[in-house]
Design a protein around this motif. Structure first.
Motif, PDB file in Angstrom:
ATOM      1  N   ARG A  36      47.624  47.446  42.309  1.00  0.00           N
ATOM      2  CA  ARG A  36      46.182  47.242  42.435  1.00  0.00           C
ATOM      3  C   ARG A  36      45.567  46.778  41.116  1.00  0.00           C
ATOM      4  O   ARG A  36      44.699  45.920  41.091  1.00  0.00           O
ATOM      5  N   GLY A  37      46.042  47.320  40.012  1.00  0.00           N
ATOM      6  CA  GLY A  37      45.513  46.923  38.718  1.00  0.00           C
ATOM      7  C   GLY A  37      45.715  45.451  38.450  1.00  0.00           C
ATOM      8  O   GLY A  37      44.840  44.763  37.922  1.00  0.00           O
ATOM      9  N   GLY A  38      46.902  44.927  38.802  1.00  0.00           N
ATOM     10  CA  GLY A  38      47.166  43.507  38.601  1.00  0.00           C
ATOM     11  C   GLY A  38      46.266  42.638  39.454  1.00  0.00           C
ATOM     12  O   GLY A  38      45.796  41.581  39.003  1.00  0.00           O
ATOM     13  N   LEU A  39      46.008  43.064  40.723  1.00  0.00           N
ATOM     14  CA  LEU A  39      45.127  42.288  41.602  1.00  0.00           C
ATOM     15  C   LEU A  39      43.684  42.303  41.079  1.00  0.00           C
ATOM     16  O   LEU A  39      42.992  41.276  41.115  1.00  0.00           O
ATOM     17  N   VAL A  40      43.250  43.471  40.615  1.00  0.00           N
ATOM     18  CA  VAL A  40      41.902  43.558  40.055  1.00  0.00           C
ATOM     19  C   VAL A  40      41.774  42.619  38.864  1.00  0.00           C
ATOM     20  O   VAL A  40      40.805  41.857  38.737  1.00  0.00           O
ATOM     21  N   ALA A  41      42.759  42.662  37.976  1.00  0.00           N
ATOM     22  CA  ALA A  41      42.734  41.775  36.810  1.00  0.00           C
ATOM     23  C   ALA A  41      42.734  40.320  37.228  1.00  0.00           C
ATOM     24  O   ALA A  41      42.057  39.468  36.609  1.00  0.00           O
ATOM     25  N   GLN A  42      43.471  39.995  38.302  1.00  0.00           N
ATOM     26  CA  GLN A  42      43.538  38.612  38.767  1.00  0.00           C
ATOM     27  C   GLN A  42      42.172  38.110  39.228  1.00  0.00           C
ATOM     28  O   GLN A  42      41.708  37.035  38.822  1.00  0.00           O
ATOM     29  N   PHE A  43      41.513  38.885  40.074  1.00  0.00           N
ATOM     30  CA  PHE A  43      40.198  38.450  40.580  1.00  0.00           C
ATOM     31  C   PHE A  43      39.166  38.376  39.450  1.00  0.00           C
ATOM     32  O   PHE A  43      38.353  37.451  39.395  1.00  0.00           O
ATOM     33  N   LEU A  44      39.219  39.355  38.552  1.00  0.00           N
ATOM     34  CA  LEU A  44      38.265  39.323  37.439  1.00  0.00           C
ATOM     35  C   LEU A  44      38.525  38.129  36.531  1.00  0.00           C
ATOM     36  O   LEU A  44      37.587  37.481  36.054  1.00  0.00           O
ATOM     37  N   ALA A  45      39.792  37.810  36.275  1.00  0.00           N
ATOM     38  CA  ALA A  45      40.118  36.670  35.413  1.00  0.00           C
ATOM     39  C   ALA A  45      39.625  35.370  36.026  1.00  0.00           C
ATOM     40  O   ALA A  45      39.102  34.492  35.324  1.00  0.00           O
ATOM     41  N   GLU A  46      39.789  35.210  37.343  1.00  0.00           N
ATOM     42  CA  GLU A  46      39.310  33.993  38.003  1.00  0.00           C
ATOM     43  C   GLU A  46      37.795  33.856  37.859  1.00  0.00           C
ATOM     44  O   GLU A  46      37.279  32.780  37.529  1.00  0.00           O
ATOM     45  N   ALA A  47      37.086  34.950  38.114  1.00  0.00           N
ATOM     46  CA  ALA A  47      35.618  34.896  38.051  1.00  0.00           C
ATOM     47  C   ALA A  47      35.141  34.626  36.629  1.00  0.00           C
ATOM     48  O   ALA A  47      34.236  33.809  36.400  1.00  0.00           O
ATOM     49  N   VAL A  48      35.752  35.305  35.634  1.00  0.00           N
ATOM     50  CA  VAL A  48      35.327  35.110  34.246  1.00  0.00           C
ATOM     51  C   VAL A  48      35.670  33.703  33.768  1.00  0.00           C
ATOM     52  O   VAL A  48      34.878  33.068  33.049  1.00  0.00           O
ATOM     53  N   ALA A  49      36.840  33.181  34.168  1.00  0.00           N
ATOM     54  CA  ALA A  49      37.209  31.820  33.765  1.00  0.00           C
ATOM     55  C   ALA A  49      36.204  30.802  34.306  1.00  0.00           C
ATOM     56  O   ALA A  49      35.779  29.879  33.591  1.00  0.00           O
ATOM     57  N   LEU A  50      35.818  30.972  35.584  1.00  0.00           N
ATOM     58  CA  LEU A  50      34.837  30.050  36.161  1.00  0.00           C
ATOM     59  C   LEU A  50      33.473  30.224  35.482  1.00  0.00           C
ATOM     60  O   LEU A  50      32.765  29.240  35.231  1.00  0.00           O
ATOM     61  N   ALA A  51      33.113  31.455  35.162  1.00  0.00           N
ATOM     62  CA  ALA A  51      31.835  31.691  34.483  1.00  0.00           C
ATOM     63  C   ALA A  51      31.830  31.062  33.100  1.00  0.00           C
ATOM     64  O   ALA A  51      30.830  30.472  32.673  1.00  0.00           O
ATOM     65  N   LEU A  52      32.939  31.167  32.368  1.00  0.00           N
ATOM     66  CA  LEU A  52      33.010  30.558  31.036  1.00  0.00           C
ATOM     67  C   LEU A  52      32.919  29.040  31.123  1.00  0.00           C
ATOM     68  O   LEU A  52      32.255  28.392  30.290  1.00  0.00           O
ATOM     69  N   ALA A  53      33.573  28.469  32.127  1.00  0.00           N
ATOM     70  CA  ALA A  53      33.460  27.016  32.319  1.00  0.00           C
ATOM     71  C   ALA A  53      32.017  26.637  32.632  1.00  0.00           C
ATOM     72  O   ALA A  53      31.501  25.621  32.135  1.00  0.00           O
ATOM     73  N   SER A  54      31.347  27.468  33.428  1.00  0.00           N
ATOM     74  CA  SER A  54      29.939  27.212  33.745  1.00  0.00           C
ATOM     75  C   SER A  54      29.084  27.314  32.491  1.00  0.00           C
ATOM     76  O   SER A  54      28.132  26.543  32.300  1.00  0.00           O
ATOM     77  N   GLY A  55      29.418  28.271  31.629  1.00  0.00           N
ATOM     78  CA  GLY A  55      28.685  28.406  30.379  1.00  0.00           C
ATOM     79  C   GLY A  55      28.811  27.173  29.500  1.00  0.00           C
ATOM     80  O   GLY A  55      27.833  26.734  28.881  1.00  0.00           O
ATOM     81  N   ALA A  56      30.019  26.595  29.445  1.00  0.00           N
ATOM     82  CA  ALA A  56      30.223  25.374  28.661  1.00  0.00           C
ATOM     83  C   ALA A  56      29.407  24.221  29.239  1.00  0.00           C
ATOM     84  O   ALA A  56      28.785  23.439  28.503  1.00  0.00           O
TER      85      ALA A  56
END
Length: 794
Positions: free
Chosen positions: A328-348
């Motif tokens: 479960r920890g790996g899945l949580v990290a996966q979804f959070l990483a996807e969302a944060v990566a997209l948010a950082l791209a949006s920030g740029a």
């Protein structure tokens, strides 16, 4: 690259359309919020460039007349300066005197710069004015010394550091440039030059014992740890000792107003700021801040909404991952990483949008913002924190919800068919359209109020009137200049005045009915010659106008406006013939009463005003041109240059000056229009993405309905209604909130539009129509598709 990040990037590449819609919406919201944050930070940073500025105060006066009317001014009587200087809390004291005009005759002619008189200590107390040429300790010590801004030095002399050069100020003796400073940062003081206060002493213009002249601006830097309230109390005691008894005898009161330097620019009461003092708009900044937060919230909600909708389609992916051993920890990290990566791209992307939008935004709001302010460490770190927080918020729901399900349940597809999360998504859509609807209503109402103010009769003729500053021409010369202007073909009337409409008159004149019949009132005093009413189209409602044919009018005649007559206890007719006394001037006889007019705009009721002829001190010539008088302005320029060869001809049109009175409201209208449009676009982007996912899930339902005989219109209507309901609920929520906020805003205007249901209906219909059109792209496509394709697997 970490495995989690690589997997996140692959997941985003598999769904480019989702990533584009979600990322673009967030980028727009972040860019909008960044622009507003830049604007607000720049305004709130005014006067923060001065070291020790948190200990600097400006000393002013609040005068209360017999009727309870309060007049505020940032200046004090001259003897009060001595009390401030000897106060034990005062570490350093500086003085200024507002209002002087430069006239440059060499080496560059026909150039002018605005100046104020300042004491030698001003560059110590207000040390943010950093000298780049000259000595700060001596630059303003000697009579005739002038310190220029870097821009003014280049404009006036053509040199960056013209130390020792001579300039002329009006008709006075030459002045010597002793310093040049770099005016960095916003300041409440607006000037191109500082003239040494010692000049006033040398010319014997300044009587330190004159309690009746409220003309000194006093700044004091208090000692570290000093009690500001105690300091104010001691200043009040000195004021009471000097003029308190006399004021009380007239039914008036004077109170010392000790104002922190950092509060001056954004003072809630702009009456504390005279000419040459910049004033911000704190109410506008509060509204802009709320709008920025709301638009960011809409974008963040949109981001979260699409992330949760997309997560449903990934239930089987989660089941497979858990079946092959993913924790479960790996899945949580996966979804959070996807969302944060997209948010950082949006920030740029948002940063790039800000860079592209800044020139247009500066032109729209006169904000003068720079991208470098956003790239400074503190704002950049704050922006990064916001972006990461939005990403974590967006990834939290799918990460925690999906990772908690058993593999068998998700592989059967039961998660994909249930309604978990649907209520949350509908609630978020309601929030988005509540905000968007409120902003649309505000755009319509603010625009309507601005148009109302511009369309109202201000009580004077604003068309075809040219205002020419004459403060560099004094005494008999200004009357001769007026006569020369009056002979110009195309000129209908010329008046000399100390304050045409939109300009402030003398604020601290005490006017009383002789014998005390109406008490003593504090009124705005306007110098106005016998042609003032004619040139501006003012209406005499009782008595007569000032007359050039009656010799005594120049010495004893006084005009009141209707508000002044009422303040003194008279009707306009009763006021005619009455005798009044004004502070610092002769007793006078009221010869006429003018109808009230919007001298300071229609936002506030007219102030009581008294008018008298003292044209030798006039600051302006108001010139009425005949309609269609082509070439008249060029002929006026020729007259000016022939009589005042060393000073520029600087006309402005009265109608433009009147429009400028509503600059804050105009900026608010533009901001609402811009950000309301952005909020609707972002909300509809989210709706577009949600509709795509919802229609995809219901494609078999659509196929069955079509096979059973449902028309395309029926299917489209049913699918659209599911999205229209939360939109309508959001708009309904917006109505009471917007009504309350706009009612309070409109209450601040003396002339205001009525708040009717019309703007709410228009805004609701627009938002609903845009939402329906957005959703219909997907619903029409689903309804017109071949039902056999959707039902083939069944």
């Amino acid at each position: 690259m970490p495995l989690v990040l690589r997997t996140a990037l692959r997941a985003l590449r598999r769904r480019p359309a989702d990533a584009l819609i979600n990322g673009l919406g967030l980028a727009l919201g972040l860019a909008c919020c960044a622009l507003i944050a830049l604007h607000v930070a720049a305004e709130r940073g005014a006067d923060r460039q001065h070291a020790g500025g948190e200990r600097v105060v400006r000393v002013g006066i609040e005068m209360t007349d017999a009727g309870g009317e309060v007049t505020k001014a940032p200046t004090v009587p001259r003897p009060l300066l001595a009390a401030v200087e000897r106060d034990p809390a005062a570490e350093a004291v500086a003085t200024v005197r507002y209002g002087a005009g430069f006239r440059v005759e060499r080496p560059v002619g026909n150039v002018r710069a605005d100046a104020i008189f300042a004491s030698a200590d001003v560059l110590d107390v207000l040390n943010g004015y950093r000298l780049i040429a000259g000595d700060a300790q001596t630059a303003l010590a000697a009579p005739g010394s002038v310190v220029l801004t870097e821009e003014a030095a280049l404009r006036l002399t053509g040199e960056a550091a013209p130390l020792g050069q001579t300039l002329d100020v009006g008709a006075d003796l030459p002045y010597t440039v002793t310093g040049v400073f770099d005016e960095t940062g916003r300041s409440h003081l607006a000037f191109d030059a500082l003239v040494s206060f010692a000049t006033l002493d040398a010319a014997d213009w300044y009587d330190p014992d004159q309690w009746q002249s409220f003309d000194l601006g006093v700044y004091a830097r208090l000692r570290s740890g000093a009690d500001r309230a105690a300091f104010a109390g001691r200043v009040q005691g000195a004021l009471d000792d000097g003029i308190g008894e006399g004021m009380r005898a007239e039914g008036m009161a004077a109170a010392a107003a000790v104002q922190p330097l950092h509060d001056v620019y954004l003072a809630e009461d702009g009456r504390m700021n005279p000419p040459y003092v910049r004033t911000g708009h704190p109410a506008l900044l509060r509204v802009l801040s709320l709008v920025g937060l709301f638009v960011l919230a809409v974008a963040a909600v949109n981001f979260v909404n699409l992330a949760t909708a997309r997560s449903v389609e990934r239930a089987r992916e989660v089941g497979v991952r858990k079946a092959v051993g993913a924790g479960r920890g790996g899945l949580v990290a996966q979804f959070l990483a996807e969302a944060v990566a997209l948010a950082l791209a949006s920030g740029a992307v948002a940063l790039a949008l800000v860079a592209l939008a800044l020139p247009a935004y500066n032109g729209l709001t006169d904000a003068g913002l720079a991208l470098s302010d956003l790239l400074a460490p503190a704002p950049l770190a704050a922006g990064l924190a916001v972006v990461v927080a939005v990403g974590l918020l967006a990834g939290a729901y799918p990460a925690l919800a999906l990772s908690s399900f058993r593999p068998a349940e998700t592989l059967r597809g039961s998660f994909a068919t249930d309604r978990r999360g649907a209520g949350l998504r509908r609630g978020l859509v309601v929030f988005q359209f509540a905000v968007s609807g409120a902003l649309l209503v505000a755009t319509l109402v603010v625009g309507s109020q601005l148009g109302h103010l511009r369309d109202q009769d201000p009580g004077f003729d604003r068309e075809h009137v040219v205002l020419v500053p004459t403060n560099v021409v004094g005494g008999a010369d200004v009357r001769a200049l007026k006569d020369a202007f009056a002979r110009v073909p195309g000129v209908e009337a010329v008046a000399l005045t100390g304050a045409p409409p939109t300009e402030a008159g003398w604020e601290s004149q005490n006017v009383s009915a002789r014998g005390g019949a109406g008490g003593t009132q504090t009124m705005e005093t306007v110098i106005a010659d016998p042609d003032y009413a004619e040139a501006l189209g003012l209406r005499v409602v009782a008595g007569r106008d000032l007359s050039a044919e009656i010799e005594t009018d120049r010495e004893t005649a006084v005009l009141l406006n209707a508000s002044a007559a009422r303040a003194l206890g008279w009707t306009p007719e009763e006021a005619v013939g009455q005798e009044v006394e004004t502070s610092g001037r002769y007793p006078g006889t009221v010869v006429g009463v003018l109808a009230d007019y919007a001298h300071h705009g229609l936002a506030a009721p007219p102030r009581p005003q008294v008018f008298f002829d003292q044209a030798g001190q006039a600051q302006w010539a108001a010139i009425r041109l005949a309609p269609g008088a082509t070439g008249a302005l060029d002929r006026l320029r020729a007259v000016w240059e022939g009589r005042v060869p060393g000073d520029p001809f600087a006309p402005t049109f009265l109608d433009a000056a009147v429009d400028a009175q509503y600059r804050a409201e105009e900026q608010l209208a533009r901001a609402f229009a811009l950000f309301a449009g952005l909020a609707v676009v972002v909300a509809c982007l989210g709706l577009f993405g949600l509709a795509a996912h919802a229609v995809q899930k219901r494609r078999k339902e659509v196929g069955v309905r079509r096979v059973l005989g449902a028309t395309v219109g029926q299917v489209v209507g049913r699918l659209t209604a599911d999205f229209a309901r939360p939109v309508l609920v959001g708009l309904a929520v917006a109505v009471p909130v917007a009504w309350w906020g706009l009612s309070r805003w409109l209450d601040g205007f003396a002339e205001r539009v009525a708040l009717t249901p019309a703007p709410f209906l228009v805004a609701g219909l627009v938002a609903l129509a845009v939402a329906v059109l957005t959703v219909s792209v997907h619903t029409v496509r689903a309804a017109t598709a071949d039902p056999a394709r959707a039902l083939r697997s069944e």
